[in-house]
Design an enzyme around this catalytic site. Structure first.
Site, PDB file in Angstrom:
ATOM      1  N   CYS A  89      13.311  10.808   7.587  1.00 37.93           N
ATOM      2  CA  CYS A  89      13.740  10.176   8.983  1.00 37.93           C
ATOM      3  C   CYS A  89      14.975   9.988   9.870  1.00 37.93           C
ATOM      4  O   CYS A  89      15.063  10.581  10.370  1.00 37.93           O
ATOM      5  CB  CYS A  89      13.347   8.431   9.176  1.00 37.93           C
ATOM      6  SG  CYS A  89      13.437   7.863   7.619  1.00 37.93           S
ATOM      7  N   GLU A 127       9.055   1.035  11.595  1.00 41.77           N
ATOM      8  CA  GLU A 127      10.423   2.209  11.078  1.00 41.77           C
ATOM      9  C   GLU A 127       9.819   3.794  10.674  1.00 41.77           C
ATOM     10  O   GLU A 127       8.624   3.844   9.908  1.00 41.77           O
ATOM     11  CB  GLU A 127      10.863   2.188   9.892  1.00 41.77           C
ATOM     12  CG  GLU A 127      12.375   0.639   9.523  1.00 41.77           C
ATOM     13  CD  GLU A 127      12.802   0.635  10.001  1.00 41.77           C
ATOM     14  OE1 GLU A 127      13.073   1.313  11.165  1.00 41.77           O
ATOM     15  OE2 GLU A 127      13.492  -0.923  10.098  1.00 41.77           O
ATOM     16  N   GLU A 164       9.259  16.197  15.232  1.00 42.69           N
ATOM     17  CA  GLU A 164       9.429  16.181  14.028  1.00 42.69           C
ATOM     18  C   GLU A 164       9.020  16.652  13.522  1.00 42.69           C
ATOM     19  O   GLU A 164       7.760  16.468  13.705  1.00 42.69           O
ATOM     20  CB  GLU A 164       9.409  13.840  13.432  1.00 42.69           C
ATOM     21  CG  GLU A 164       9.934  13.920  12.686  1.00 42.69           C
ATOM     22  CD  GLU A 164       9.919  12.286  11.970  1.00 42.69           C
ATOM     23  OE1 GLU A 164       8.741  12.546  12.247  1.00 42.69           O
ATOM     24  OE2 GLU A 164      10.489  11.981  11.859  1.00 42.69           O
ATOM     25  N   LYS A 187       0.996  -1.261  -0.233  1.00 44.07           N
ATOM     26  CA  LYS A 187       0.326   0.362  -0.036  1.00 44.07           C
ATOM     27  C   LYS A 187       0.807   1.142  -0.011  1.00 44.07           C
ATOM     28  O   LYS A 187       1.786   1.732   0.921  1.00 44.07           O
ATOM     29  CB  LYS A 187      -0.619   0.102   0.912  1.00 44.07           C
ATOM     30  CG  LYS A 187      -1.564   1.273   0.737  1.00 44.07           C
ATOM     31  CD  LYS A 187      -2.023   1.705   1.786  1.00 44.07           C
ATOM     32  CE  LYS A 187      -2.233   3.327   2.775  1.00 44.07           C
ATOM     33  NZ  LYS A 187      -2.079   3.917   1.752  1.00 44.07           N
TER      34      LYS A 187
END
Ligand code: NAP
Ligand code: MG
Length: 505
Positions: free
Chosen positions: A303, A268, A398, A192
């Site tokens: 990331c 992750e 983040e 996906k």
């Protein structure tokens, strides 16, 4: 081979592209069962690229059924490792032959600079597929030393049907990090892709089919997290989910597993990665170059991006000045022009989120060392914010955009505490001329990857993933990733005297 073309050449490729629009299930493109579609846009221009199949749980059910059939009848997993290797190497070759098209598709769909797509994303993706293909026939299982009365074997078996739920920031590369080891191990996959970036995944599925991956083994179900991601997470016949994306969505997959069949989950997730620069760093130009690359590569939509510069107070001003000099080399603009290293952010929604951190600079009365502008559309100038304290949102959350925060320290203990003052633990980089300090800090920082005197993510042979809320359950890349997609089976055979059949005695 992976040198960039000219802007005119890229635009010519873009003009001639045939865009995939349907899901890919059981070896063929199919519209969504509902017939619904969603719009895929080019974030750099706002132009509509394609109307893509908006699948839902009924399409997921169909894909899982086909993936399960393919797994059970062994059309892929029962091939010898060498045969699977050959097919995956053919896929890598086909991707190489179509590398310009893949780079342009990736850039159009995500806003990433085509230069990066061509020189990093596409070659690294191909290398990842090759690396896992080459690994499969070089892995040995175990026989154990259990004495004369038994034979014990511990063998790896492919885990089964794997859902791969992907983010939009490295669509091709994250695809390869999952399907490389999963297909090599013999699993069937249901991918996906993120709604923002579906095009390259669909093209790779088509190339995989052409390379000889059997129908039902590599499926792509397009659509939203709610309509497709959640049904994959909750499906009773999916054996594992491999996910890359944000920590809040990662948490959901753990809940989905708990509420369904206890499927294996490997996550992750996000990062808030420090670059720690000690006063004994040997070459501040090198530090500046690496920090700029770490912070602004892929517009900071990474990331593992360097997000917090933690620098000894005595060298901060000089380092910020040199950082400014390197930043001038990073031109922002049209992603299809290979001169530009900063492209568009992925969407208007994400742009607004990143921009809100620029607003904090004003409300928290922080000082802008460099940048701070936004441009028409969804472009943000690379920005360095000085005087950031651990309480600030800029230090803790983040950002996933081209904004670097700067915090100073006076001694090593303070530097370590600042580096670890986060719920994340994905990557860190350390700059020092002292071997002792490098090793001390590498060990004391709680992160899955620590680089010394450079920014990077290692290579295909080194595992990637995070401590704390940056990850769960396993690592991408390397032989350790191969193990994610396998179950361990113990086969214990009794060969004691009493078990020998009397008739053949
Ligand atoms: P995201 O919102 O978590 O989405 C990731 C994937 O999950 C997408 O395919 C998304 O689908 C799907 N999803 C969203 N909501 C879902 C739900 N309720 N149930 C099931 N699936 C759902 O993250 P993103 O915005 O795409 O990516 C940015 C984030 O990924 C950042 O936080 C970044 O740190 C992280 N990231 C981590 C790594 C790593 O290796 N650790 C690498 C890259 C990115 P749709 O978006 O299509 O709805
Ligand atoms: Mg797009």
């Amino acid at each position: 081979m992976h040198e960039p073309l000219t802007a005119a050449e890229y635009k010519a490729i873009a003009a001639g592209l045939q865009l995939p629009t349907n899901a890919f299930i059981d070896g063929a493109f199919r519209p969504a069962n509902s017939g619904k579609t969603f719009t895929s846009t080019n974030p750099a221009t706002g132009e509509v690229l394609a109307e893509i199949a908006a699948c839902d749980s009924s399409d997921v059910d169909f894909a899982v059924e086909k993936a399960r059939q393919a797994f059970d009848d062994g059309r892929w997993r029962h091939l010898s490792p060498g045969e699977r290797k050959e097919v995956l190497l053919k896929l890598a070759k086909l991707m190489e032959q179509n590398r310009h098209e893949l780079a342009v598709l990736e850039s159009l769909d995500s806003g990433k600079p085509v230069r990066e797509c061509q020189t990093v994303d596409v070659p690294d993706t191909i290398h990842t597929i090759r690396w896992h293909a080459e690994l499969i026939d070089k892995i040995y299982d175990n026989t154990n030393n259990v004495g004369a009365n038994a034979l014990a074997m511990v063998v790896r078996e492919p885990i089964g049907v794997v859902g791969c739920v992907l983010p939009w920031n490295f669509p091709l590369l994250m695809l390869a990090w999952k399907i490389g080891p999963a297909l090599a191990a013999g699993c069937s996959v249901i991918v996906k892709p993120a709604q923002e970036t579906t095009l390259t995944t669909l093209r790779v599925a088509e190339l995989a089919h052409e390379a000889g991956i059997p129908a039902g083994v590599f499926n792509v179900v397009t659509g939203s997290g709610r309509e497709v991601g959640e049904p994959i997470g909750l499906h009773m016949d999916v054996d594992m989910v491999a996910f890359t994306g944000s920590t809040p969505t990662g948490r959901r997959f753990l809940r989905y597993a708990a509420d369904s069949n206890l499927k294996k989950v490997v996550l992750e997730c996000g990062g808030k990665n420090p670059a720690v620069v000690l006063a004994d760093a040997e070459d501040l130009d090198l530090v500046a170059e690496q920090v700029v690359n770490g912070a602004f590569w892929n517009m900071g939509e990474n990331c593992s991006a360097t997000s917090r510069l933690i620098v000894h107070a005595s060298i901060k001003d000089e380092l910020l000045q040199r950082i400014g000099a390197y930043m001038r080399e990073w031109k922002t603009g049209d992603p299809l022009n290979p001169e530009n290293r900063i492209g568009a952010l992925v969407s208007k929604t994400h742009f607004e989120k990143v921009k809100s951190f620029l607003d904090d600079v004003k409300t928290e009365k922080l000082s802008l060392a460099h940048g701070g502008e936004t441009y028409e559309g969804v472009f943000i100038e690379p920005t360095v914010v000085d005087g950031v304290t651990p309480k600030s949102r800029l230090f803790q959350e983040e950002i996933f955009g081209p904004i670097l925060s700067v915090t100073t320290f006076e001694n090593l203990a303070e530097a370590t505490a600042l580096a670890n003052d986060t719920n994340y633990g994905l990557t860190a980089s350390i700059y020092t001329g002292s071997l002792r300090n490098a090793i001390r800090l590498s060990r004391d920082i709680r992160a899955g990857l620590v680089t010394v005197n450079c920014f990077g993510e290692g290579d295909a042979s080194t595992p990637f993933g995070g401590y704390k809320e940056s990850g769960f359950g396993g690592r991408d890349k390397s032989v350790f990733a191969h193990d994610n997609y396998c179950e361990l089976k113990t086969i214990w055979i009794d060969i004691s005297e009493r078990s020998v059949d009397e008739t053949i005695r």
